[in-house]
Design a protein around this motif. Structure first.
Motif, PDB file in Angstrom:
ATOM      1  N   ALA A  22       0.991  -1.280  -0.014  1.00 17.95           N
ATOM      2  CA  ALA A  22       0.020  -0.051  -0.021  1.00 17.95           C
ATOM      3  C   ALA A  22       0.880   1.446  -0.087  1.00 17.95           C
ATOM      4  CB  ALA A  22      -0.846  -0.179   1.344  1.00 17.95           C
ATOM      5  N   TYR A  27       2.845   6.167  -1.811  1.00 13.50           N
ATOM      6  CA  TYR A  27       4.182   7.248  -2.095  1.00 13.50           C
ATOM      7  C   TYR A  27       4.758   7.356  -3.515  1.00 13.50           C
ATOM      8  CZ  TYR A  27       3.393   8.067   2.918  1.00 13.50           C
ATOM      9  OH  TYR A  27       3.024   8.152   4.168  1.00 13.50           O
ATOM     10  N   GLU A  35      -8.169   2.621   1.107  1.00 10.16           N
ATOM     11  CA  GLU A  35      -8.414   3.929   1.664  1.00 10.16           C
ATOM     12  C   GLU A  35      -7.520   4.153   2.860  1.00 10.16           C
ATOM     13  OE1 GLU A  35     -12.202   2.051   2.461  1.00 10.16           O
ATOM     14  OE2 GLU A  35     -12.452   1.836   0.298  1.00 10.16           O
ATOM     15  N   ASP A  36      -7.339   5.212   3.123  1.00  9.93           N
ATOM     16  CA  ASP A  36      -6.334   5.766   4.168  1.00  9.93           C
ATOM     17  C   ASP A  36      -6.786   5.238   5.715  1.00  9.93           C
ATOM     18  OD1 ASP A  36      -5.101   7.275   2.641  1.00  9.93           O
ATOM     19  OD2 ASP A  36      -5.568   9.299   3.321  1.00  9.93           O
ATOM     20  N   ASP A  40      -4.668   3.152   8.158  1.00  7.14           N
ATOM     21  CA  ASP A  40      -4.313   3.547   9.645  1.00  7.14           C
ATOM     22  C   ASP A  40      -4.671   2.373  10.488  1.00  7.14           C
ATOM     23  OD1 ASP A  40      -3.598   5.830   8.623  1.00  7.14           O
ATOM     24  OD2 ASP A  40      -5.324   7.017   9.084  1.00  7.14           O
ATOM     25  N   TYR A  84       9.282  15.781   9.884  1.00  6.88           N
ATOM     26  CA  TYR A  84       8.943  14.505  10.324  1.00  6.88           C
ATOM     27  C   TYR A  84       7.267  14.431  10.151  1.00  6.88           C
ATOM     28  CZ  TYR A  84      13.124  12.884  12.252  1.00  6.88           C
ATOM     29  OH  TYR A  84      14.583  12.369  12.350  1.00  6.88           O
ATOM     30  N   SER A  85       6.696  13.338  10.571  1.00  9.36           N
ATOM     31  CA  SER A  85       5.313  13.290  10.395  1.00  9.36           C
ATOM     32  C   SER A  85       4.790  13.690  11.749  1.00  9.36           C
ATOM     33  CB  SER A  85       4.985  11.631   9.979  1.00  9.36           C
ATOM     34  OG  SER A  85       3.550  11.554   9.980  1.00  9.36           O
ATOM     35  N   ILE A 120      -4.822  19.845   6.599  1.00  7.19           N
ATOM     36  CA  ILE A 120      -4.972  20.109   5.197  1.00  7.19           C
ATOM     37  C   ILE A 120      -4.519  18.858   4.779  1.00  7.19           C
ATOM     38  CG2 ILE A 120      -4.536  21.555   3.182  1.00  7.19           C
ATOM     39  CD1 ILE A 120      -5.724  23.061   5.633  1.00  7.19           C
ATOM     40  N   ALA A 124       3.668  18.189   2.289  1.00 11.13           N
ATOM     41  CA  ALA A 124       4.341  19.146   2.998  1.00 11.13           C
ATOM     42  C   ALA A 124       5.405  19.564   2.095  1.00 11.13           C
ATOM     43  CB  ALA A 124       4.787  18.500   4.274  1.00 11.13           C
ATOM     44  N   ARG A 140       8.887  16.929   1.832  1.00  8.53           N
ATOM     45  CA  ARG A 140       9.224  16.294   2.963  1.00  8.53           C
ATOM     46  C   ARG A 140      10.250  15.249   2.701  1.00  8.53           C
ATOM     47  NH1 ARG A 140       4.428  13.481   6.153  1.00  8.53           N
ATOM     48  NH2 ARG A 140       5.637  11.613   6.189  1.00  8.53           N
ATOM     49  N   GLU A 177       1.847  23.461   3.687  1.00  8.03           N
ATOM     50  CA  GLU A 177       0.728  22.476   2.665  1.00  8.03           C
ATOM     51  C   GLU A 177       0.643  22.755   1.530  1.00  8.03           C
ATOM     52  OE1 GLU A 177       1.017  19.534   4.713  1.00  8.03           O
ATOM     53  OE2 GLU A 177      -0.185  18.250   3.610  1.00  8.03           O
ATOM     54  N   TYR A 229       2.288  27.167   7.473  1.00  7.27           N
ATOM     55  CA  TYR A 229       1.916  26.938   8.960  1.00  7.27           C
ATOM     56  C   TYR A 229       3.279  26.696  10.000  1.00  7.27           C
ATOM     57  CZ  TYR A 229       2.135  21.778   7.435  1.00  7.27           C
ATOM     58  OH  TYR A 229       2.550  20.743   6.709  1.00  7.27           O
ATOM     59  N   VAL A 294      -4.740  19.659  13.550  1.00 15.16           N
ATOM     60  CA  VAL A 294      -3.436  19.429  14.188  1.00 15.16           C
ATOM     61  C   VAL A 294      -3.223  20.510  15.116  1.00 15.16           C
ATOM     62  CG1 VAL A 294      -1.046  19.553  13.838  1.00 15.16           C
ATOM     63  CG2 VAL A 294      -2.485  19.220  11.869  1.00 15.16           C
ATOM     64  N   LYS A 296      -0.701  22.043  18.329  1.00 16.91           N
ATOM     65  CA  LYS A 296       0.723  22.298  18.438  1.00 16.91           C
ATOM     66  C   LYS A 296       0.622  23.216  19.807  1.00 16.91           C
ATOM     67  CE  LYS A 296       1.275  22.558  13.459  1.00 16.91           C
ATOM     68  NZ  LYS A 296       1.288  23.487  12.308  1.00 16.91           N
ATOM     69  N   LYS A 320      -7.403  13.032  14.379  1.00 14.37           N
ATOM     70  CA  LYS A 320      -7.957  12.835  12.955  1.00 14.37           C
ATOM     71  C   LYS A 320      -9.473  12.335  13.147  1.00 14.37           C
ATOM     72  CE  LYS A 320      -4.430  11.513  10.112  1.00 14.37           C
ATOM     73  NZ  LYS A 320      -3.930  10.322   9.301  1.00 14.37           N
TER      74      LYS A 320
END
Ligand code: NAD
Length: 337
Positions: A22, A27, A35-36, A40, A84-85, A120, A124, A140, A177, A229, A294, A296, A320
Motif C-alpha cells: 500500500a 508514495y 483507503e487511508d 491507518d 517528520y510526520s 490540510i 508538506a 518532505r 501544505e 504553517y 493539528v 501544537k 483525525k
C-alpha cells in the motif's frame, strides 16, 4: 511475557506485506490501493502487535520507516531540521493520553496554550528564503532528506518569490501544505478521463503527483495552492522574531503567505474538543480537503524542551476525523488471532 504464537507471527507478516504494498502504491506511484482509514487501522494493529511482541519487529517493517520513498529523478536535499510526520490520535481519549505523556516530560509546566489548525490534506513542502528571496523548495521526502522541486514550487501563485519585508531575516525556512482545491482536483480528473489517462485517487495524491512532475508547465496548469504553517528563522536569539506558533502564523501572513484563517488559540482540553467538533461537519463546506486537526503547543521554549522522537515532534499531534465510509477492504485480509 508470552511469546508470539505462529498465528500471530503470520498475522504480523501479512500486515507488513499489505502495508508495504500500500505504501509503495501511495508514495511512489501516487495511486493508492486502499483507503487511508484502512491503512491507518492496519498500521495501528501492526504497531500494537509489535509492542506486545517486540521480537517480531524487523528492520523493514513499515513502522520502522520515518517517511516517504524518494524519487531518483530529483536532487536530494537534507532538511536542516527534520520534517517528520505527526503522531495520530483517533479520538479525544488518545489526545488526552498524549497530553499526559508530554506533561510527564515537562512536569513543571503549569500553564500552556495549544494552537489548533486544520489538517490540510496535501503534501508538506519546505521553502528556503535568503535575504528575502525564494532560493529553494523541497518535498518532505523521508523527513530527513527531501527532493528539490524549486521550479515546480515557483508555479504556485500563493507562494511569494520575495518576502514582503523591507528588512527580511537573512535566512528563513517556511513550511506548509501544498494542496489542490477540490474543484481543481475534479477538473484535472475530468481532463484525464477525456484523454483516457488513469485518474488521481484523491486531492492529496494529486498534489503529491503534481509536485513531482518533471515538466513545470504541467504543474503550472494545475492550480496548486499553499497554506504556510511553520516558520524557522535561523537567528532565533533575536527576541523581536516570533517566540510562539501563534505569533509565527501572524508573521507568515504579514510577510506575504496565505495562512489558513480557521485557526484557534486554545487554553484547555475542552477548547480543543470544541474546535474539533466544530469543524467535523463544517469541513465538508470548505473548498479543500481536511482529514483532522493539528494541535501544537504554542510556546517555542516548551516545544524545544519536548523535542522529537525518532519520527514525530512531541509537541504536536494530528487529531483525525473518523473515516467517511466503512473500511470494507480490511475484511479481506483479517485473520483471527
Ligand atoms: P499524516 O498525514 O498523518 O500527518 C502529517 C502531515 O500532516 C504533515 O507532514 C503535513 O503534510 C500535514 N499537515 C497538514 N496540515 C498541517 C498543519 N496545519 N500543520 C502541520 N502539518 C500539517 O502523516 P503522513 O506521514 O503524511 O502520512 C501518513 C498517512 O498517509 C496515514 O495516515 C495514511 O492514512 C496515509 N497513507 C495511506 C496509504 C494508503 O494506502 N491509502 C498508504 C500510506 C500512507
Amino acid at each position: 511475557m508470552a511469546s508470539a504464537t505462529p498465528e500471530i507471527q503470520q498475522r504480523v507478516e501479512q500486515l507488513r506485506s499489505e502495508l508495504q504494498k500500500a505504501s509503495y502504491a501511495y508514495y511512489v506511484l501516487d495511486n493508492p490501493i486502499m483507503e487511508d482509514a484502512v491503512y491507518d487501522q492496519l498500521y495501528r494493529e501492526l504497531e500494537n502487535l509489535e509492542t506486545q511482541y517486540p521480537e517480531l519487529i524487523t528492520p523493514d517493517s513499515p513502522t520502522q520507516r520515518v517517511g516517504d520513498k524518494l524519487s531518483e529523478q530529483f536532487t536530494s536535499v537534507k532538511h536542516h531540521i527534520p520534517l517528520y510526520s505527526l503522531e495520530n490520535a483517533f479520538n479525544l481519549e488518545e489526545f488526552t493520553r498524549w497530553q499526559e505523556r508530554w506533561q510527564r516530560i515537562a512536569p513543571e509546566t503549569k500553564q500552556f496554550e495549544y494552537v489548533c489548525e486544520l489538517k490540510i490534506d496535501g503534501s508538506a513542502i519546505a521553502l528556503t528564503y535568503e535575504n528575502g528571496l525564494l532560493v529553494r523548495g523541497v518535498t518532505r521526502g523521508d523527513g530527513v532528506v527531501g527532493e528539490e522541486i524549486t521550479q515546480n514550487i515557483k508555479t504556485i501563485r500563493s507562494i511569494p518569490l520575495r518576502l514582503q519585508s523591507d528588512h527580511p531575516p537573512a535566512r528563513v525556512e517556511v513550511r506548509g501544505e501544498a494542496f489542490l482545491p477540490v474543484e481543481e482536483f475534479e477538473r484535472i480528473n475530468q481532463e484525464k478521463a477525456a484523454t483516457g489517462e488513469s485518474l488521481f485517487a484523491n486531492p492529496r495524491n494529486a498534489a503529491a503527483g503534481t509536485l513531482r512532475q518533471l515538466d513545470p508547465k504541467i504543474v503550472d496548469r494545475r492550480r496548486l495552492q499553499f497554506f504556510a504553517y511553520t516558520l524557522y528563522i535561523v537567528d532565533t536569539e533575536n527576541q523581536s522574531y516570533p517566540q510562539t506558533q501563534w505569533e509565527s502564523l501572524e508573521f507568515l501572513q504579514k510577510i506575504g503567505f496565505l495562512v489558513n484563517p480557521n485557526r484557534k488559540l486554545c487554553q484547555s482540553l475542552e477548547d480543543v474538543e470544541q474546535y474539533y467538533q466544530h469543524w467535523d461537519t463544517r469541513r465538508r463546506n470548505l473548498p479543500y480537503m481536511t482529514d483532522g486537526v493539528v494541535v501544537k503547543i504554542n510556546d517555542y521554549d516548551l516545544q524545544k524542551q519536548l523535542g522529537f522522537t525518532q519520527k514525530f515532534p512531541r509537541w504536536a499531534i494530528a487529531l483525525k476525523y473518523a473515516a467517511e465510509e466503512a473500511p470494507t477492504r480490511v475484511k479481506n485480509i483479517t485473520v483471527n488471532v
